[in-house]
Design an enzyme around this catalytic site. Structure first.
Site, short mmCIF file in Angstrom:
data_model
loop_
_atom_site.label_atom_id
_atom_site.label_comp_id
_atom_site.label_asym_id
_atom_site.label_seq_id
_atom_site.Cartn_x
_atom_site.Cartn_y
_atom_site.Cartn_z
N GLU A 1 0.99 -1.10 -0.21
CA GLU A 1 -0.22 -0.10 0.24
C GLU A 1 0.47 1.50 0.02
O GLU A 1 0.67 2.18 0.50
CB GLU A 1 -1.11 -0.09 1.58
CG GLU A 1 -2.42 -1.32 1.06
CD GLU A 1 -3.09 -0.98 2.61
OE1 GLU A 1 -2.98 -0.32 3.44
OE2 GLU A 1 -3.77 -2.01 2.69
N HIS B 1 -10.70 -6.61 -2.54
CA HIS B 1 -11.46 -6.40 -1.16
C HIS B 1 -12.35 -5.74 -2.45
O HIS B 1 -12.56 -4.36 -2.23
CB HIS B 1 -10.88 -5.27 0.11
CG HIS B 1 -10.41 -5.83 0.80
ND1 HIS B 1 -9.81 -6.61 1.17
CD2 HIS B 1 -8.97 -5.71 0.78
CE1 HIS B 1 -9.00 -7.10 2.10
NE2 HIS B 1 -8.02 -6.39 2.08
N ASP C 1 -12.37 -10.67 -0.66
CA ASP C 1 -13.79 -10.37 0.09
C ASP C 1 -14.02 -10.10 -1.18
O ASP C 1 -14.09 -8.97 -1.31
CB ASP C 1 -13.23 -10.37 1.85
CG ASP C 1 -12.74 -9.37 1.99
OD1 ASP C 1 -13.26 -7.74 1.17
OD2 ASP C 1 -11.81 -9.49 3.20
N ASN D 1 1.96 -5.35 -3.02
CA ASN D 1 0.54 -5.49 -2.84
C ASN D 1 0.21 -4.49 -2.30
O ASN D 1 0.53 -3.59 -1.70
CB ASN D 1 0.98 -6.30 -1.44
CG ASN D 1 -0.42 -7.04 -1.03
OD1 ASN D 1 -1.32 -8.03 -2.04
ND2 ASN D 1 -0.90 -6.79 0.13
N GLU E 1 -6.11 -11.06 -0.85
CA GLU E 1 -7.00 -10.71 0.25
C GLU E 1 -7.95 -10.12 -0.68
O GLU E 1 -9.33 -9.63 0.48
CB GLU E 1 -5.97 -9.43 1.13
CG GLU E 1 -4.79 -9.18 1.42
CD GLU E 1 -4.43 -8.05 1.81
OE1 GLU E 1 -5.40 -7.17 2.58
OE2 GLU E 1 -3.55 -8.17 2.00
#
Length: 561
Positions: free
Chosen positions: A370, A450, A483, A413, A481
């Site tokens: 990030e 996400h 979701d 990432n 990651e």
């Protein structure tokens, strides 16, 4: 007269044998032993003529069982799964000292013939007992969490991929099928057995990673369960599917993040699902800078080491997350009086020592996390790494990582970089493409993924195009990651939309050769970061809070078929 004397001698011999048997049967010398002594069929810790007499009586059908719970296993002196005249002959040879060790001439237990659970070679338990089963046979009971039974020299021949067992439980306990040690290779798990009661036996089946050759078989239990017998088979089409098994056929790793609950005695269903469904694990927070190096040059690897050991024991890969990030840094970093050179030295020391500790054990590393501003203007200005070192801190992070472990795959990432066309996604591509062209050792990019439920077909298409864009410059893409959060409360149509989105993401990854890792940020809604971060949203994962598979799980299964 000679004939009469002969009959008297025979009668006397039988009387002696009967007296010995009566003594053995009525005495309290038989005890539950942890380790089997071959030949000691009455459990008194010795191998002698008394055991020989008992074996003969058993083979002749004069007695139905031995006075010791492990007597039948102890009498199987060639370990072929039965007690017969061959075993009696071996016993005589042993007592005459013509052979010196037992068992003798063992051919191995066939995995494809029913093995009685009570015919173990050793156990790890203070409670396990041989019990009567409702069908008139014997089995194992009084089993507790962590107990295991060992069956030596089990011959799987050219291969077995299915385990069947007659079991009874009302607690949802599981049976792990492990090879050669209690922490050895996990071939499979008979999960969450609940037959209604401990007297209600049912045959349960699970699929295995294919086992070949001879092994010591360890049945390791997660709680109270009774087991009568078990057997292995080789099935052309296993009856039970899992994400892990299907992904492996596609050459893909499917993983999940594991949070703090893993380290605090998680419930059996959590670990059962983890073992069955996933082939890669990642620490949610335990490998971040503040967790690993809370004081300068003082490292704490205990929790990541625990997860790594678990992953290795269960044939899973591990991702490292993360080495350099603007958040979750220890106070000695954020409050330090740094120059460019001293902060670079601290960064190098952290990366070098962490990666050296896990060298050869971590498949993929999120070297940097990030780092790009949400508006796509460039690297984050609030990051201490950029503020003190400058924009080239990212180059140095990857250089230090490659020096520390030349074989690990090194990833950048981030979130909101998945769909080609947004300002942040395009800036990420520009930065990483530039790094690649300048020879900075970067292997791939992690799309955090996400998402909010209801991704459009055009949005999904842009994700596919972006993965292809990175492939063109030689970079892998991992979904790291995943979701998909739902606005609550939700109806069935919302869960079906979520399922479609999960399935589409998997299909996109499968259609791109540079995308071979698909990691969820947790797998059960019972343990999810979403409700505490996004007010009014939840149910973002593929199992509900009771570990029941949701439509999203089935959608991933179908995509992987």
């Amino acid at each position: 007269m000679k004939k009469t004397k002969g009959l008297k001698r025979c009668a006397s011999l039988l009387l002696c044998v009967s007296m010995i048997l009566c003594f053995v049967m009525s005495s309290g010398i038989a005890v539950q032993a942890d380790t089997l002594m071959y030949g000691d069929v009455n459990g008194d810790g010795k191998v002698n003529s008394t055991d020989n007499a008992l074996m003969k009586q058993y083979v002749l059908g004069l007695i139905d069982d031995f006075p010791y719970s492990q007597g039948k296993a102890a009498a199987d002196l060639n370990v072929d799964g039965s007690v017969n005249t061959t075993d009696c002959s071996i016993m005589v040879q042993y007592l005459l000292e013509k052979i010196t060790t037992l068992p003798y001439g063992q051919t191995g237990k066939s995995a494809f013939s029913r093995i009685e659970a009570e015919a173990y070679d050793s156990i790890q338990s203070t409670t396990i007992k041989t019990i009567d089963t409702v069908n008139g046979g014997k089995g194992l009971g009084y089993i507790e969490n962590g107990n295991y039974a060992v069956y030596q020299n089990v011959d799987f021949g050219n291969g077995a991929n299915t385990f069947s067992a007659s079991v009874a439980s009302s607690s949802g306990s599981s049976v792990e099928i492990r090879l050669d040690s209690p922490t050895g290779t996990l071939a499979g798990t008979l999960s969450s057995v609940n037959t209604g009661s401990y007297d209600q036996y049912q045959e349960k089946v699970c699929t295995l990673t294919k086992i070949t050759g001879k092994h010591s078989l360890y049945l390791k239990f997660t709680g109270a369960i009774n087991i009568d017998w078990f057997v292995f088979s080789l099935e052309d089409t296993p009856t039970v599917q899992s994400l892990r098994a299907l992904a492996a056929k596609k050459g893909m790793l499917i993983g999940t993040a594991v949070g703090s609950n893993f380290y605090s005695n998680p419930d059996a269903k959590f670990k059962d699902t983890l073992q069955r469904e996933f082939s890669m694990l990642v620490c949610e927070n335990e490998m971040k800078f503040d967790a690993l190096e809370p004081q300068q040059n003082s490292f704490n690897f205990s929790r990541p080491d625990q997860l790594l050991s678990y992953a290795q024991s269960n044939g899973m890969a591990m991702r490292g997350h993360t080495l350099v990030w603007h958040a979750q840094n220890p106070s000695w970093i954020t409050n330090g009086n740094w120059t460019r050179d001293t902060l670079l030295a601290a960064m190098k020391n952290h990366i070098s020592k962490v990666m050296a500790h896990y060298k050869g054990k971590i498949k993929e590393w999120d070297v940097a996390n990030e780092c790009i501003a949400d508006n796509g203007s460039g690297l984050r200005g609030e990051s201490i790494w950029r503020r003190v070192i400058g924009d080239d801190y990212l180059d140095y992070a990857f250089k230090y990582a490659r020096e520390a472990d030349p074989d690990a795959l090194l990833f950048y990432n981030d979130y909101n970089i998945e769909d080609m066309g947004s300002a942040k996604a395009d800036k990420a591509y520009a930065i990483l493409s530039d790094m690649k062209s300048r020879g900075i050792p970067i292997d791939g990019v992690g799309f955090q993924s996400h998402f909010i439920n209801g991704m459009s077909s055009s949005y999904l298409s842009n994700i596919d195009k972006n993965i292809k864009r990175y492939a063109a410059i030689g970079l892998k893409v991992s979904l790291t990651e995943v979701d998909i959060r739902i606005k609550l409360p939700a109806d069935s149509s919302a869960y079906q939309t979520q399922a479609n989105n999960y399935g589409d993401l998997m299909k996109i990854c499968l259609s791109n050769p540079n995308c071979t890792t698909f990691v969820l940020w947790g797998f059960t809604d019972k343990h999810s970061w979403i409700p505490g971060t996004f007010s009014g949203y939840g149910d973002a994962l593929i199992f509900d809070s009771n570990y029941n598979p949701k439509p999203a799980y089935n959608s991933l299964i179908n995509a992987l078929k």
